[in-house]
Design a protein around this motif. Structure first.
Motif, PDB file in Angstrom:
ATOM      1  N   LEU A 176       0.843  -1.187   0.000  1.00  0.00           N
ATOM      2  CA  LEU A 176       0.000   0.000   0.000  1.00  0.00           C
ATOM      3  C   LEU A 176       0.877   1.236   0.000  1.00  0.00           C
ATOM      4  N   GLU A 177       0.498   2.218  -0.811  1.00  0.00           N
ATOM      5  CA  GLU A 177       1.168   3.520  -0.772  1.00  0.00           C
ATOM      6  C   GLU A 177       0.098   4.570  -0.559  1.00  0.00           C
ATOM      7  N   ILE A 178       0.228   5.334   0.520  1.00  0.00           N
ATOM      8  CA  ILE A 178      -0.756   6.358   0.879  1.00  0.00           C
ATOM      9  C   ILE A 178      -0.072   7.704   0.789  1.00  0.00           C
ATOM     10  N   MET A 179      -0.675   8.624   0.029  1.00  0.00           N
ATOM     11  CA  MET A 179      -0.096   9.955  -0.136  1.00  0.00           C
ATOM     12  C   MET A 179      -0.815  10.941   0.773  1.00  0.00           C
ATOM     13  N   PHE A 180      -0.066  11.486   1.734  1.00  0.00           N
ATOM     14  CA  PHE A 180      -0.563  12.498   2.660  1.00  0.00           C
ATOM     15  C   PHE A 180       0.049  13.832   2.255  1.00  0.00           C
ATOM     16  N   GLY A 181      -0.661  14.639   1.528  1.00  0.00           N
ATOM     17  CA  GLY A 181      -0.128  15.946   1.132  1.00  0.00           C
ATOM     18  C   GLY A 181       1.159  15.808   0.347  1.00  0.00           C
ATOM     19  N   ASN A 182       2.281  16.252   0.922  1.00  0.00           N
ATOM     20  CA  ASN A 182       3.549  16.214   0.195  1.00  0.00           C
ATOM     21  C   ASN A 182       4.423  15.016   0.572  1.00  0.00           C
ATOM     22  N   LYS A 183       3.965  14.156   1.474  1.00  0.00           N
ATOM     23  CA  LYS A 183       4.749  12.958   1.788  1.00  0.00           C
ATOM     24  C   LYS A 183       3.918  11.708   1.532  1.00  0.00           C
ATOM     25  N   SER A 184       4.609  10.588   1.371  1.00  0.00           N
ATOM     26  CA  SER A 184       3.886   9.355   1.132  1.00  0.00           C
ATOM     27  C   SER A 184       4.423   8.255   2.039  1.00  0.00           C
ATOM     28  N   VAL A 185       3.544   7.329   2.388  1.00  0.00           N
ATOM     29  CA  VAL A 185       3.888   6.210   3.269  1.00  0.00           C
ATOM     30  C   VAL A 185       3.679   4.928   2.479  1.00  0.00           C
ATOM     31  N   LYS A 186       4.697   4.065   2.495  1.00  0.00           N
ATOM     32  CA  LYS A 186       4.611   2.806   1.775  1.00  0.00           C
ATOM     33  C   LYS A 186       4.751   1.670   2.782  1.00  0.00           C
ATOM     34  N   VAL A 187       3.771   0.760   2.801  1.00  0.00           N
ATOM     35  CA  VAL A 187       3.781  -0.357   3.746  1.00  0.00           C
ATOM     36  C   VAL A 187       3.414  -1.662   3.035  1.00  0.00           C
ATOM     37  N   ARG A 188       3.868  -2.776   3.612  1.00  0.00           N
ATOM     38  CA  ARG A 188       3.477  -4.109   3.138  1.00  0.00           C
ATOM     39  C   ARG A 188       2.513  -4.696   4.150  1.00  0.00           C
ATOM     40  N   VAL A 189       1.392  -5.235   3.672  1.00  0.00           N
ATOM     41  CA  VAL A 189       0.392  -5.848   4.535  1.00  0.00           C
ATOM     42  C   VAL A 189       0.923  -7.207   4.991  1.00  0.00           C
ATOM     43  N   LEU A 190       1.022  -7.394   6.300  1.00  0.00           N
ATOM     44  CA  LEU A 190       1.489  -8.667   6.846  1.00  0.00           C
ATOM     45  C   LEU A 190       0.333  -9.553   7.284  1.00  0.00           C
ATOM     46  N   ASP A 191      -0.726  -8.941   7.795  1.00  0.00           N
ATOM     47  CA  ASP A 191      -1.848  -9.700   8.332  1.00  0.00           C
ATOM     48  C   ASP A 191      -3.120  -8.875   8.177  1.00  0.00           C
ATOM     49  N   VAL A 192      -4.253  -9.562   8.066  1.00  0.00           N
ATOM     50  CA  VAL A 192      -5.548  -8.889   7.963  1.00  0.00           C
ATOM     51  C   VAL A 192      -6.436  -9.442   9.077  1.00  0.00           C
ATOM     52  N   GLN A 193      -6.845  -8.569   9.994  1.00  0.00           N
ATOM     53  CA  GLN A 193      -7.726  -8.969  11.096  1.00  0.00           C
ATOM     54  C   GLN A 193      -8.854  -7.956  11.220  1.00  0.00           C
ATOM     55  N   GLU A 194     -10.022  -8.444  11.653  1.00  0.00           N
ATOM     56  CA  GLU A 194     -11.190  -7.572  11.784  1.00  0.00           C
ATOM     57  C   GLU A 194     -11.011  -6.539  12.894  1.00  0.00           C
ATOM     58  N   THR A 195     -10.470  -6.964  14.035  1.00  0.00           N
ATOM     59  CA  THR A 195     -10.268  -6.035  15.148  1.00  0.00           C
ATOM     60  C   THR A 195      -8.922  -6.328  15.809  1.00  0.00           C
ATOM     61  N   VAL A 196      -8.246  -5.280  16.241  1.00  0.00           N
ATOM     62  CA  VAL A 196      -6.993  -5.430  16.987  1.00  0.00           C
ATOM     63  C   VAL A 196      -6.922  -4.339  18.044  1.00  0.00           C
ATOM     64  N   LYS A 197      -6.133  -4.597  19.066  1.00  0.00           N
ATOM     65  CA  LYS A 197      -5.900  -3.568  20.082  1.00  0.00           C
ATOM     66  C   LYS A 197      -4.879  -2.572  19.549  1.00  0.00           C
ATOM     67  N   LYS A 198      -4.869  -1.413  20.152  1.00  0.00           N
ATOM     68  CA  LYS A 198      -3.990  -0.330  19.704  1.00  0.00           C
ATOM     69  C   LYS A 198      -2.527  -0.761  19.648  1.00  0.00           C
ATOM     70  N   GLU A 199      -2.085  -1.507  20.651  1.00  0.00           N
ATOM     71  CA  GLU A 199      -0.682  -1.926  20.715  1.00  0.00           C
ATOM     72  C   GLU A 199      -0.323  -2.910  19.606  1.00  0.00           C
ATOM     73  N   GLN A 200      -1.305  -3.684  19.127  1.00  0.00           N
ATOM     74  CA  GLN A 200      -1.042  -4.715  18.122  1.00  0.00           C
ATOM     75  C   GLN A 200      -1.260  -4.223  16.696  1.00  0.00           C
ATOM     76  N   ALA A 201      -1.771  -3.022  16.527  1.00  0.00           N
ATOM     77  CA  ALA A 201      -2.094  -2.518  15.191  1.00  0.00           C
ATOM     78  C   ALA A 201      -0.857  -2.434  14.307  1.00  0.00           C
ATOM     79  N   ALA A 202       0.287  -2.087  14.868  1.00  0.00           N
ATOM     80  CA  ALA A 202       1.517  -1.943  14.079  1.00  0.00           C
ATOM     81  C   ALA A 202       2.034  -3.287  13.568  1.00  0.00           C
ATOM     82  N   GLN A 203       1.535  -4.400  14.102  1.00  0.00           N
ATOM     83  CA  GLN A 203       1.965  -5.718  13.644  1.00  0.00           C
ATOM     84  C   GLN A 203       1.236  -6.158  12.381  1.00  0.00           C
ATOM     85  N   LEU A 204       0.259  -5.372  11.925  1.00  0.00           N
ATOM     86  CA  LEU A 204      -0.483  -5.722  10.717  1.00  0.00           C
ATOM     87  C   LEU A 204       0.263  -5.328   9.445  1.00  0.00           C
ATOM     88  N   TYR A 205       1.282  -4.490   9.567  1.00  0.00           N
ATOM     89  CA  TYR A 205       2.011  -4.007   8.384  1.00  0.00           C
ATOM     90  C   TYR A 205       3.459  -3.735   8.738  1.00  0.00           C
TER      91      TYR A 205
END
Length: 79
Positions: free
Chosen positions: A47-76
């Motif tokens: 995924l590449e997301i463009m926020f104004g003048n910068k962009s963020v590129k991430v690879r999806v590692l896992d897809v889950q319906e719900t996660v806790k805040k601390e575990q959200a960063a483990q999805l990508y």
């Protein structure tokens, strides 16, 4: 899972409506192609997301319906 929901669950974008608007505006690319919010996200997608003048590129590692805040960063991983 829908792209707009994945962006919200993974906390890459705070609100689903904002994620939906970003997809409609063509600011979200999956595997270097602009996609709609209804795109079905799979593990391994880049995924590449463009926020104004910068962009963020991430690879999806896992897809889950719900996660806790601390575990959200483990999805990508940042590229």
């Amino acid at each position: 899972m829908r792209l707009d929901k994945y962006l919200k669950v993974s906390r890459l974008i705070k609100r689903r409506t904002v994620a939906n608007e970003a997809c409609d505006a063509g600011r979200v690319l999956v595997n270097d192609k602009p996609v709609k919010a209804s795109y079905s996200v799979k593990a391994g997608d880049i995924l590449e997301i463009m926020f104004g003048n910068k962009s963020v590129k991430v690879r999806v590692l896992d897809v889950q319906e719900t996660v806790k805040k601390e575990q959200a960063a483990q999805l990508y991983e940042y590229l």
